[in-house]
Motif scaffolding. Structure first.
Motif, PDB file in Angstrom:
ATOM      1  N   ASP A  34     -24.792 -64.274 -51.912  1.00 18.44           N
ATOM      2  CA  ASP A  34     -25.445 -65.205 -50.997  1.00 18.44           C
ATOM      3  C   ASP A  34     -26.934 -64.894 -50.868  1.00 18.44           C
ATOM      4  O   ASP A  34     -27.480 -64.078 -51.623  1.00 18.44           O
ATOM      5  CB  ASP A  34     -24.726 -65.208 -49.645  1.00 18.44           C
ATOM      6  CG  ASP A  34     -24.898 -63.913 -48.854  1.00 18.44           C
ATOM      7  OD1 ASP A  34     -25.673 -63.028 -49.290  1.00 18.44           O
ATOM      8  OD2 ASP A  34     -24.264 -63.780 -47.786  1.00 18.44           O
ATOM      9  N   LEU A  64     -22.356 -69.996 -48.384  1.00 18.39           N
ATOM     10  CA  LEU A  64     -23.772 -69.740 -48.634  1.00 18.39           C
ATOM     11  C   LEU A  64     -24.640 -70.002 -47.412  1.00 18.39           C
ATOM     12  O   LEU A  64     -25.865 -69.927 -47.498  1.00 18.39           O
ATOM     13  CB  LEU A  64     -24.264 -70.584 -49.817  1.00 18.39           C
ATOM     14  CG  LEU A  64     -23.693 -70.169 -51.177  1.00 18.39           C
ATOM     15  CD1 LEU A  64     -24.180 -71.106 -52.275  1.00 18.39           C
ATOM     16  CD2 LEU A  64     -24.057 -68.726 -51.510  1.00 18.39           C
ATOM     17  N   SER A 112     -20.808 -68.493 -59.864  1.00 16.76           N
ATOM     18  CA  SER A 112     -21.824 -69.343 -59.245  1.00 16.76           C
ATOM     19  C   SER A 112     -21.149 -70.580 -58.692  1.00 16.76           C
ATOM     20  O   SER A 112     -20.078 -70.982 -59.166  1.00 16.76           O
ATOM     21  CB  SER A 112     -22.893 -69.745 -60.272  1.00 16.76           C
ATOM     22  OG  SER A 112     -23.853 -68.729 -60.426  1.00 16.76           O
ATOM     23  N   ASP A 124     -27.453 -71.759 -54.036  1.00 11.81           N
ATOM     24  CA  ASP A 124     -26.960 -70.562 -54.714  1.00 11.81           C
ATOM     25  C   ASP A 124     -28.159 -69.839 -55.327  1.00 11.81           C
ATOM     26  O   ASP A 124     -28.898 -70.426 -56.136  1.00 11.81           O
ATOM     27  CB  ASP A 124     -25.966 -70.973 -55.803  1.00 11.81           C
ATOM     28  CG  ASP A 124     -25.341 -69.785 -56.528  1.00 11.81           C
ATOM     29  OD1 ASP A 124     -26.014 -68.741 -56.671  1.00 11.81           O
ATOM     30  OD2 ASP A 124     -24.190 -69.906 -56.977  1.00 11.81           O
TER      31      ASP A 124
END
Length: 463
Positions: A34, A64, A112, A124
């Protein structure tokens, strides 16, 4: 949805070959990093790995949008604004590896996050770096680099005064409170631990190189092999931190990646060495005649100097990060540049002209290497595009000079500078910029409302 094409470029063949080569592996850590560089994800069982490669794995978008404590930061727009819906994570090709010294045997793979239609999820951090690498490629340039890893090894228990203390040697329990900088004999007491770190790095395909005892009790540094792929360099750093932490824990000590864990000694940096190659793989930073700097390296330095102040939140993202910056501390306090000089922020190291590069020194080891690399590359692009003059070289003691380029005085100023920075918004991408700044603002508010021990020490019985 089954057998979807992986937008990351991963292939089920990688998983099949790995499982065949490692029949004893029982579980796999699937890890997404993160904004703070924290590895978040799941541990899956062996039989789930091939499905992960075939179909990806649903994860909530909010993964995230978390602060350092794992709490939702609603201002990121990644929580209820989008109903905390699922996106899909996919394996990062080439990151599936066996972990060393685990029982039962386990593996690890990075991932990812992507939208359900396969587009990169732009909050990301890996995608932020990929975006800058792609922008440079479109300009005919390809960055190469490596990070340095500084860290502390500490006792599991704090001292009677509540402060952290250096770990005892894992070899024989010997303790030292001295600054054993560059002491080779001192390293010997930690060799069993470092041997396991090197073995873990080897399994992961990481060439961990020189080991030194650094400039504080319990502080060490590992250098990493230079990579022609900056994304690989950032992956190496992330993975090596996980390896160091895990192997330290296995040996009964704590690996600490705070920027400044001990107030009276130097903090831990994450220096980023970077060069630039053209389409023919030639280093464009090399000067035609040694000592007469190429325009490319000068403009790169100029861009990094011009954008450093508004980028400092990326390099020093936490409250503790700002305790590292002090005069005579080996951490830079101005956006200066120099040659073979460790008092500056941007250093051209001595050495073979063919290895000409910039050592970017502001980032602490607590920073996210994907975001650090993305911001540094964007700064270099800015300098090259606008042909920015870096100004005169700093010689001698860089802590004694002054600089006309502004730098934030503290974390709060750095957050404000980052929030208002058009450069940083472009460097990280609008979504990553919004997410990162919102998380940092929420963390600053958390720290500001916390009553610390120093408040009681100073004021409890005196006001």
């Amino acid at each position: 949805m089954t057998d979807a094409a992986s937008p990351s470029g991963s292939s089920p063949a990688e998983a099949e070959a790995f499982l065949a080569a490692h029949p004893d592996i029982e579980a796999v850590d699937i890890v997404l990093h993160d904004s703070n560089g924290i590895g978040r994800g799941k541990i899956i069982r062996r039989h789930e790995l091939l499905s992960f490669y075939n179909n990806g794995r649903h994860l909530p978008i909010s993964i995230l949008g978390l602060d350092i404590c794992g709490e939702d930061v609603h201002e990121t727009g990644l929580i209820w604004d989008q109903g905390d819906g699922d996106l899909r994570a996919w394996p990062v090709p080439g990151t599936l590896t066996r972990l060393h010294n685990t029982n039962p045997p386990r593996a690890e793979v990075f991932m990812s996050l992507y939208d359900l239609d396969g587009a990169p999820m732009t909050s990301d951090p890996r995608h932020a770096l990929a975006r800058q690498v792609a922008a440079l490629a479109a300009e005919g340039l390809h960055p190469a680099g490596a990070f340095e890893l500084e860290f502390f090894l500490l006792d599991k228990e704090r001292g009677p005064d509540g402060r952290v203390r250096p770990a005892r040697d894992v070899l024989d329990g010997r303790s030292s409170d001295k600054t054993e900088v560059y002491s080779v004999d001192h390293l010997h007491g930690m060799l069993p631990l470092f041997s396991d770190i090197y073995k873990g790095a080897e399994l992961a395909g990481i060439t961990a190189e020189t080991l030194i005892s650094e400039y504080a009790p319990g502080q060490y540094e590992l250098t990493l092999n230079y990579r022609s792929d900056v994304m690989q360099a950032a992956d190496d750093l992330m993975r090596l931190k996980r390896i160091v932490r895990a192997q330290a824990r296995a040996h009964g000590v704590t690996a600490c990646f705070m920027a400044k864990p001990v107030e009276d000694y130097a903090g831990s940096g994450m220096h980023f060495h970077v060069s630039m190659q053209d389409k023919a793989a030639r280093n464009v930073f090399i000067e035609a005649q040694e000592g007469e700097w190429s325009p490319m390296i000068l403009h790169a330095l100029g861009g990094l100097r011009a954008t450093m102040g508004e980028s400092m939140l990326v390099f020093a993202p936490h409250a503790n990060s700002w305790r590292r910056f002090a005069s005579q501390s080996y951490a830079p306090v101005s956006p200066s540049w120099g040659v073979n000089n460790r008092s500056v922020a941007l250093r051209i190291p001595a050495g073979d002209i063919k290895a000409r590069r910039i050592e970017h020194r502001p980032a602490g080891v607590d920073a996210n290497p994907y975001l650090v690399a993305a911001t540094v590359l964007a700064g270099i692009r800015h300098g090259l595009a606008h042909r920015i003059d870096p100004g005169p070289e700093t010689t001698g003691n860089g802590y004694e000079g002054s600089d006309d380029l502004p730098m934030p005085a503290d974390w709060r100023e750095a957050i404000r500078a980052a929030q208002g920075s058009a450069f940083l918004k472009d460097a990280l991408g609008p979504d990553m910029h919004r997410t990162f700044c919102a998380i940092k603002a929420a963390e600053q508010a958390r720290v500001a409302r916390t009553i610390s021990g120093v408040d009681y020490d100073l004021y409890l019985h005196t006001v």
